[in-house]
Design a protein around this motif. Structure first.
Motif, PDB file in Angstrom:
ATOM      1  N   SER A 106      28.057  18.292  36.235  1.00 14.78           N
ATOM      2  CA  SER A 106      26.597  18.398  35.437  1.00 14.78           C
ATOM      3  C   SER A 106      25.711  17.484  36.341  1.00 14.78           C
ATOM      4  O   SER A 106      25.818  17.120  37.250  1.00 14.78           O
ATOM      5  N   TYR A 107      24.457  17.813  35.800  1.00 12.74           N
ATOM      6  CA  TYR A 107      23.491  16.967  36.578  1.00 12.74           C
ATOM      7  C   TYR A 107      23.580  15.587  36.617  1.00 12.74           C
ATOM      8  O   TYR A 107      23.588  14.624  37.530  1.00 12.74           O
ATOM      9  N   ALA A 108      23.916  15.179  35.362  1.00 15.25           N
ATOM     10  CA  ALA A 108      24.400  13.719  35.098  1.00 15.25           C
ATOM     11  C   ALA A 108      25.531  13.040  36.120  1.00 15.25           C
ATOM     12  O   ALA A 108      25.365  12.042  36.494  1.00 15.25           O
ATOM     13  N   ALA A 111      24.566  12.845  39.628  1.00 14.63           N
ATOM     14  CA  ALA A 111      23.741  11.845  39.859  1.00 14.63           C
ATOM     15  C   ALA A 111      24.346  10.488  39.677  1.00 14.63           C
ATOM     16  O   ALA A 111      24.332   9.548  40.648  1.00 14.63           O
ATOM     17  N   ALA A 112      25.622  10.436  38.835  1.00 12.53           N
ATOM     18  CA  ALA A 112      26.255   9.270  38.716  1.00 12.53           C
ATOM     19  C   ALA A 112      27.161   9.018  40.035  1.00 12.53           C
ATOM     20  O   ALA A 112      27.121   8.139  40.694  1.00 12.53           O
ATOM     21  N   ILE A 167      18.811  11.274  38.419  1.00 14.32           N
ATOM     22  CA  ILE A 167      19.075  12.567  37.848  1.00 14.32           C
ATOM     23  C   ILE A 167      18.325  13.512  37.986  1.00 14.32           C
ATOM     24  O   ILE A 167      18.503  14.716  38.270  1.00 14.32           O
ATOM     25  N   GLU A 168      16.916  13.370  38.212  1.00 15.39           N
ATOM     26  CA  GLU A 168      15.820  14.321  38.560  1.00 15.39           C
ATOM     27  C   GLU A 168      16.008  14.782  39.781  1.00 15.39           C
ATOM     28  O   GLU A 168      16.205  15.917  40.237  1.00 15.39           O
ATOM     29  N   ALA A 216      19.238  14.797  41.453  1.00 15.81           N
ATOM     30  CA  ALA A 216      20.478  15.712  41.400  1.00 15.81           C
ATOM     31  C   ALA A 216      20.123  16.965  40.636  1.00 15.81           C
ATOM     32  O   ALA A 216      20.685  18.138  41.162  1.00 15.81           O
ATOM     33  N   THR A 217      19.275  17.007  39.791  1.00 13.91           N
ATOM     34  CA  THR A 217      18.902  18.561  39.015  1.00 13.91           C
ATOM     35  C   THR A 217      18.237  19.378  40.117  1.00 13.91           C
ATOM     36  O   THR A 217      18.545  20.443  40.330  1.00 13.91           O
ATOM     37  N   LYS A 257      25.609  20.821  28.013  1.00 20.82           N
ATOM     38  CA  LYS A 257      25.428  20.394  29.309  1.00 20.82           C
ATOM     39  C   LYS A 257      25.571  21.898  30.067  1.00 20.82           C
ATOM     40  O   LYS A 257      26.563  22.279  30.087  1.00 20.82           O
TER      41      LYS A 257
END
Length: 187
Positions: free
Chosen positions: A25-27, A30-31, A37-38, A40-41, A63
C-alpha cells in the motif's frame, strides 16, 4: 549530495522497496523505503502510469494495494505530458477556483512549450463545451476576459478534442465507425 541526487536516491530506495514487497500500500511502501507517504503515493501513481506497477484493488480499511508487474533495475521516470494542452491542464488543476486564458497562458508557457492566450482561450472554450469548466464571469468584448472555474477534474492527463472518422448512412440514419488502422478491419 545535491537535492536532485537526494531525490534520485530516495526514488531508487522506494523502487527497491516496492520490488522487495510482494504487495504494498502507499503506507507500507513509505514505511519500507523511509519516505513520506505523499512521496510514496506520487511515485506509485507514476509507476502505474508507465506500466511497471499494477493496482490490485482495495482491501481492509479500503487501502489500495499494488504490486510490481514489470521488474526493472532502476525506477522509471513518469514524465508529465509536455505539450501546450498538458501544461494548460496542469495549470487549471492547480488554480482551480478562478482563472482567465491569460493566467493559463502565462503559467503554461515554458522554454520548451509555448501556450498563447488564443490557445488558452480556445482550450477553455472547448472544456466549457465538454463540461470540465464553468464560466464564473462572462467576458466583455475588448474590456475583460472570461473567468473560468474547473468543475470536473478527471486526473493528470489533459482532456483533448478528437475527430472521429465515421460513415453516415442516410438509408439507415445511423453512423458506422471506421476501423482504426491495424485493428484487422482493412480489406
Amino acid at each position: 549530495m545535491g537535492a536532485h541526487q537526494q531525490r534520485l536516491a530516495s526514488d531508487q530506495a522506494a523502487w527497491n522497496a516496492a520490488r522487495r514487497l510482494p504487495k504494498f500500500s502507499y503506507a507500507a511502501l513509505a514505511a519500507e523505503a523511509g519516505v513520506p507517504i505523499e512521496r510514496a503515493t506520487r511515485l506509485t501513481r507514476g509507476w502505474v502510469r508507465v506500466g511497471v506497477v499494477e493496482e490490485l484493488g482495495r482491501v481492509g480499511s479500503n487501502k489500495l494495494i499494488f504490486r510490481v508487474c514489470r521488474d526493472v533495475e532502476t525506477p522509471p521516470q513518469s514524465r508529465p505530458d509536455q505539450s501546450a494542452e498538458g501544461n494548460m491542464w496542469r495549470t487549471m488543476r492547480a488554480l482551480r477556483a478562478a482563472f482567465t486564458p491569460t493566467d493559463i497562458a502565462a503559467h503554461a508557457t515554458t522554454e520548451a512549450v509555448r501556450a498563447s492566450t488564443a490557445d488558452a482561450q480556445a482550450y477553455c472554450q472547448m472544456l466549457v463545451r465538454a463540461g470540465y469548466l464553468k464560466v464564473a464571469r462572462k467576458a466583455v468584448p475588448n474590456r475583460r476576459e472570461a473567468v473560468y472555474r474547473l468543475v470536473k477534474d478527471t486526473g493528470p492527463k489533459p482532456p483533448r478534442e478528437r475527430r472521429l472518422r465515421v460513415v453516415w448512412d442516410d438509408n439507415l440514419a445511423e453512423v458506422t465507425h471506421l476501423p482504426v488502422a491495424g485493428s484487422g478491419g482493412e480489406a
